[in-house]
Design an enzyme around this catalytic site. Structure first.
Site, PDB file in Angstrom:
ATOM      1  N   GLU A 113       0.831  -1.202   0.000  1.00 51.13           N
ATOM      2  CA  GLU A 113       0.000   0.000   0.000  1.00 51.13           C
ATOM      3  C   GLU A 113       0.866   1.252   0.000  1.00 51.13           C
ATOM      4  OE1 GLU A 113      -3.995  -1.475   2.300  1.00 51.13           O
ATOM      5  OE2 GLU A 113      -2.372  -0.814   3.572  1.00 51.13           O
ATOM      6  N   CYS A 126       3.512   8.425   1.168  1.00 47.70           N
ATOM      7  CA  CYS A 126       4.062   7.473   2.126  1.00 47.70           C
ATOM      8  C   CYS A 126       4.203   6.150   1.381  1.00 47.70           C
ATOM      9  CB  CYS A 126       3.087   7.359   3.299  1.00 47.70           C
ATOM     10  SG  CYS A 126       3.545   6.126   4.517  1.00 47.70           S
ATOM     11  N   CYS A 133       6.874  -7.078   6.633  1.00 42.66           N
ATOM     12  CA  CYS A 133       7.998  -6.538   7.397  1.00 42.66           C
ATOM     13  C   CYS A 133       8.456  -7.595   8.388  1.00 42.66           C
ATOM     14  CB  CYS A 133       7.571  -5.270   8.153  1.00 42.66           C
ATOM     15  SG  CYS A 133       8.926  -4.458   9.040  1.00 42.66           S
ATOM     16  N   CYS A 137       7.196  -5.525  15.276  1.00 42.95           N
ATOM     17  CA  CYS A 137       6.756  -4.629  16.360  1.00 42.95           C
ATOM     18  C   CYS A 137       5.283  -4.954  16.674  1.00 42.95           C
ATOM     19  CB  CYS A 137       6.913  -3.175  15.944  1.00 42.95           C
ATOM     20  SG  CYS A 137       8.617  -2.776  15.477  1.00 42.95           S
ATOM     21  N   CYS A 140       2.203  -2.716  15.446  1.00 41.51           N
ATOM     22  CA  CYS A 140       2.125  -2.323  14.041  1.00 41.51           C
ATOM     23  C   CYS A 140       1.442  -3.419  13.234  1.00 41.51           C
ATOM     24  CB  CYS A 140       3.536  -2.084  13.509  1.00 41.51           C
ATOM     25  SG  CYS A 140       3.618  -1.825  11.726  1.00 41.51           S
ATOM     26  N   GLY A 188       7.100  -2.084   5.642  1.00 42.44           N
ATOM     27  CA  GLY A 188       8.493  -2.512   5.535  1.00 42.44           C
ATOM     28  C   GLY A 188       9.476  -1.696   6.334  1.00 42.44           C
ATOM     29  N   GLU A 189      10.671  -2.263   6.503  1.00 37.04           N
ATOM     30  CA  GLU A 189      11.776  -1.588   7.181  1.00 37.04           C
ATOM     31  C   GLU A 189      12.793  -1.204   6.097  1.00 37.04           C
ATOM     32  OE1 GLU A 189      12.887  -0.210   9.955  1.00 37.04           O
ATOM     33  OE2 GLU A 189      14.800   0.012   8.942  1.00 37.04           O
ATOM     34  N   SER A 222      12.571   6.262   7.532  1.00 40.55           N
ATOM     35  CA  SER A 222      12.227   5.929   8.916  1.00 40.55           C
ATOM     36  C   SER A 222      12.717   4.516   9.229  1.00 40.55           C
ATOM     37  CB  SER A 222      10.706   6.014   9.073  1.00 40.55           C
ATOM     38  OG  SER A 222      10.319   5.746  10.405  1.00 40.55           O
ATOM     39  N   SER A 245      12.457   5.279  14.934  1.00 38.28           N
ATOM     40  CA  SER A 245      11.263   4.854  15.670  1.00 38.28           C
ATOM     41  C   SER A 245      11.706   4.348  17.033  1.00 38.28           C
ATOM     42  CB  SER A 245      10.542   3.750  14.893  1.00 38.28           C
ATOM     43  OG  SER A 245      10.103   4.259  13.659  1.00 38.28           O
ATOM     44  N   LEU A 246      11.626   5.205  18.038  1.00 33.79           N
ATOM     45  CA  LEU A 246      12.160   4.844  19.359  1.00 33.79           C
ATOM     46  C   LEU A 246      11.082   4.194  20.230  1.00 33.79           C
ATOM     47  CD1 LEU A 246      14.962   5.056  20.662  1.00 33.79           C
ATOM     48  CD2 LEU A 246      14.160   7.100  21.854  1.00 33.79           C
ATOM     49  N   HIS A 247      10.019   4.906  20.471  1.00 35.82           N
ATOM     50  CA  HIS A 247       8.829   4.395  21.178  1.00 35.82           C
ATOM     51  C   HIS A 247       9.024   4.079  22.656  1.00 35.82           C
ATOM     52  CE1 HIS A 247       7.060   4.437  17.257  1.00 35.82           C
ATOM     53  NE2 HIS A 247       7.686   3.372  16.827  1.00 35.82           N
ATOM     54  N   CYS A 368      -0.409   5.642   9.958  1.00 34.04           N
ATOM     55  CA  CYS A 368       0.818   4.954  10.342  1.00 34.04           C
ATOM     56  C   CYS A 368       0.535   3.642  11.048  1.00 34.04           C
ATOM     57  CB  CYS A 368       1.620   5.811  11.300  1.00 34.04           C
ATOM     58  SG  CYS A 368       2.741   6.886  10.458  1.00 34.04           S
TER      59      CYS A 368
HETATM   60  N1  SAH Z   1       9.976   0.266   9.621  1.00 34.38           N
HETATM   61  C1  SAH Z   1      10.029   1.705   9.653  1.00 34.38           C
HETATM   62  C2  SAH Z   1       8.857   2.351   8.946  1.00 34.38           C
HETATM   63  C3  SAH Z   1       7.568   1.905   9.533  1.00 34.38           C
HETATM   64  S1  SAH Z   1       6.120   2.869   9.656  1.00 34.38           S
HETATM   65  C4  SAH Z   1      10.055   2.166  11.090  1.00 34.38           C
HETATM   66  O1  SAH Z   1       9.716   1.385  11.961  1.00 34.38           O
HETATM   67  O2  SAH Z   1      10.425   3.302  11.342  1.00 34.38           O
HETATM   68  C5  SAH Z   1       6.463   4.433  10.234  1.00 34.38           C
HETATM   69  C6  SAH Z   1       6.156   4.718  11.693  1.00 34.38           C
HETATM   70  O3  SAH Z   1       4.844   4.317  12.095  1.00 34.38           O
HETATM   71  C7  SAH Z   1       7.132   4.036  12.618  1.00 34.38           C
HETATM   72  O4  SAH Z   1       7.577   4.989  13.548  1.00 34.38           O
HETATM   73  C8  SAH Z   1       6.253   3.021  13.288  1.00 34.38           C
HETATM   74  O5  SAH Z   1       6.756   2.630  14.540  1.00 34.38           O
HETATM   75  C9  SAH Z   1       4.952   3.754  13.395  1.00 34.38           C
HETATM   76  N2  SAH Z   1       3.804   2.898  13.681  1.00 34.38           N
HETATM   77  C10 SAH Z   1       3.676   1.585  13.413  1.00 34.38           C
HETATM   78  N3  SAH Z   1       2.499   1.126  13.842  1.00 34.38           N
HETATM   79  C11 SAH Z   1       1.855   2.164  14.409  1.00 34.38           C
HETATM   80  C12 SAH Z   1       0.589   2.308  15.021  1.00 34.38           C
HETATM   81  N4  SAH Z   1      -0.260   1.288  15.113  1.00 34.38           N
HETATM   82  N5  SAH Z   1       0.253   3.530  15.489  1.00 34.38           N
HETATM   83  C13 SAH Z   1       1.090   4.561  15.367  1.00 34.38           C
HETATM   84  N6  SAH Z   1       2.299   4.495  14.780  1.00 34.38           N
HETATM   85  C14 SAH Z   1       2.690   3.301  14.317  1.00 34.38           C
END
Ligand code: SAH
Length: 375
Positions: A113, A126, A133, A137, A140, A188-189, A222, A245-247, A368
């Site tokens: 997508e 995007c 992927c 995580c 996601c 994807g990453e 990202s 993407s730290l979280h 996202c």
């Molecule tokens: N693999 C890359 C790109 C992924 S998507 C990465 O992880 O950075 C881009 C962003 O969306 C990332 O920061 C990811 O952690 C975030 N993301 C994934 N699932 C999400 C969700 N359910 N709600 C909010 N952000 C999310």
């Protein structure tokens, strides 16, 4: 005795995805390969340049419109250089037509997508860089299905050319406009498909007729924090914007939210992001999905502020909070507004510029982390 063969050989062997490569496309070719491609077609080298001018310069893929090519061989040349890579399955609109999600079927049936978002001052596509992927995580949607395969350079570039074309032709609400930004935040990453992603970035920034002539700073890559690849990216000499993407600011929680953290820790990932900012002079972005009662406590805001502060406050970083987009079957949900406000307040109090991302397209599962392409 039965005449039925107990072990019939299938007439057509079903290919496991990823075994066969996507058709080679103009956007996959280096300068040398372009010349070879022209020779293979029995055409002069400038033919490839003419097609490139149509593809990158005019965002045109229809042979009928390429009247400067010889009529007799037009279809053959275009079929050879611009094979169809993205077959539209469905498009969905939200936000009064300014957000458009496209579901594509690739040559081998894999689904990906992309999401086009038009704002008053810019338009962003995007893009996906992998079908599925492998980073797993748990919050996601894409991460739940595992990795299907890497996408090719051209499969990535074509998502951008498609979006740029739709903007230019006025097919997106708001009239004709220009695609200005690309974010690798679809499926994807990107750093796990490094070569194809860098190839795609090169095509995006190269001036026409070799590429789309976009500004590197308007392209955001990202990553979950694949540290060696982040270092490599810093040395490419293409100052794209990097998002990490730290979280979570602590390893205990990040090990759970971003499992690759068990390989490269918070400290290592943040240090690599800081190095990237130093080398490229580009401000990096720290992505932080706000998950209710999981990572949104005031003490974690303070800890995040301290971790980032420890590298100085010369404006190398900003934090982008993303309200969690709940995915099907997950018990996690977005933070309470008051907790989000307090989180922002504490980061800003520590001198860290912080913004909260809008959630475009959440009603069409185009926000996202919602891209799953499950048909
Ligand atoms: N693999 C890359 C790109 C992924 S998507 C990465 O992880 O950075 C881009 C962003 O969306 C990332 O920061 C990811 O952690 C975030 N993301 C994934 N699932 C999400 C969700 N359910 N709600 C909010 N952000 C999310």
């Amino acid at each position: 005795m039965s005449s039925v063969n107990p072990n019939p050989l299938p007439l057509v062997f079903e290919q496991k995805r990823g075994r066969v490569k996507p058709p080679r496309h103009l956007a996959d070719l280096s300068a040398d390969e372009r010349t070879a491609a022209a020779e293979a077609m029995g055409e002069p080298a400038y033919r490839v340049k003419q097609v490139a001018q149509h593809y990158y310069g005019r965002l045109e893929r229809d042979p009928a419109a390429m009247t400067d090519l010889p009529a007799a061989s037009r279809d053959r040349i275009v079929e050879h250089l611009l094979p169809t890579l993205l077959n539209p399955v469905r498009t969905m609109e939200a936000d009064k037509g300014t957000t458009v999600k496209s579901l594509w079927k690739l040559f081998d049936g894999a689904l990906v997508e992309s999401v086009l978002m038009r704002y008053t001052d810019r338009a962003t596509i995007c893009v996906s860089s992998q079908a599925g992927c492998g980073m797993a995580c748990p919050f996601c949607a894409t991460g739940q299905g595992g990795l299907e395969r890497n996408m090719s350079t051209a499969e990535i570039v074509d998502q951008v050319v498609d979006a740029a074309g739709r903007m230019a032709r006025g097919e997106v609400a708001g009239g004709p406009g220009r695609l200005s930004n690309v974010v690798f935040m679809g499926m994807g990453e990107p750093m796990a498909n490094y070569k194809a992603v860098i190839g795609a970035v090169r095509r995006m920034v190269a001036p026409a007729p070799d590429g789309l002539g976009m500004s590197a700073r308007n392209i955001t890559v990202s990553t979950v924090g694949l540290v060696p690849r982040m270092k490599q990216l810093a040395d490419e000499g293409i100052p794209v914007t990097l998002a990490l993407s730290l979280h979570a600011p602590d390893d205990e929680l990040r090990n759970e939210l971003v499992p690759i953290n068990t390989r490269w820790s918070v400290a290592e990932a943040v240090e690599a992001a800081w190095e990237y900012a130093q080398k490229t002079k580009r401000r990096v972005s720290i992505e932080y999905a706000m998950i209710k009662d999981i990572n949104d406590q005031a003490w974690r805001a303070d800890l995040l502020g301290d971790v980032l502060q420890s590298y100085g406050d010369w404006g190398w970083v900003h934090v982008n909070l993303i309200p969690l987009n709940p995915t099907p079957g997950s018990m996690w949900t977005a933070s309470r507004p008051e907790d989000e406000r307090e989180f922002v307040r504490r980061l800003i109090a520590k001198g860290i510029p912080t913004t909260v991302r809008d959630t475009r397209g959440s009603d069409i599962d185009g926000a996202c982390g919602q891209l799953a392409a499950a048909e």
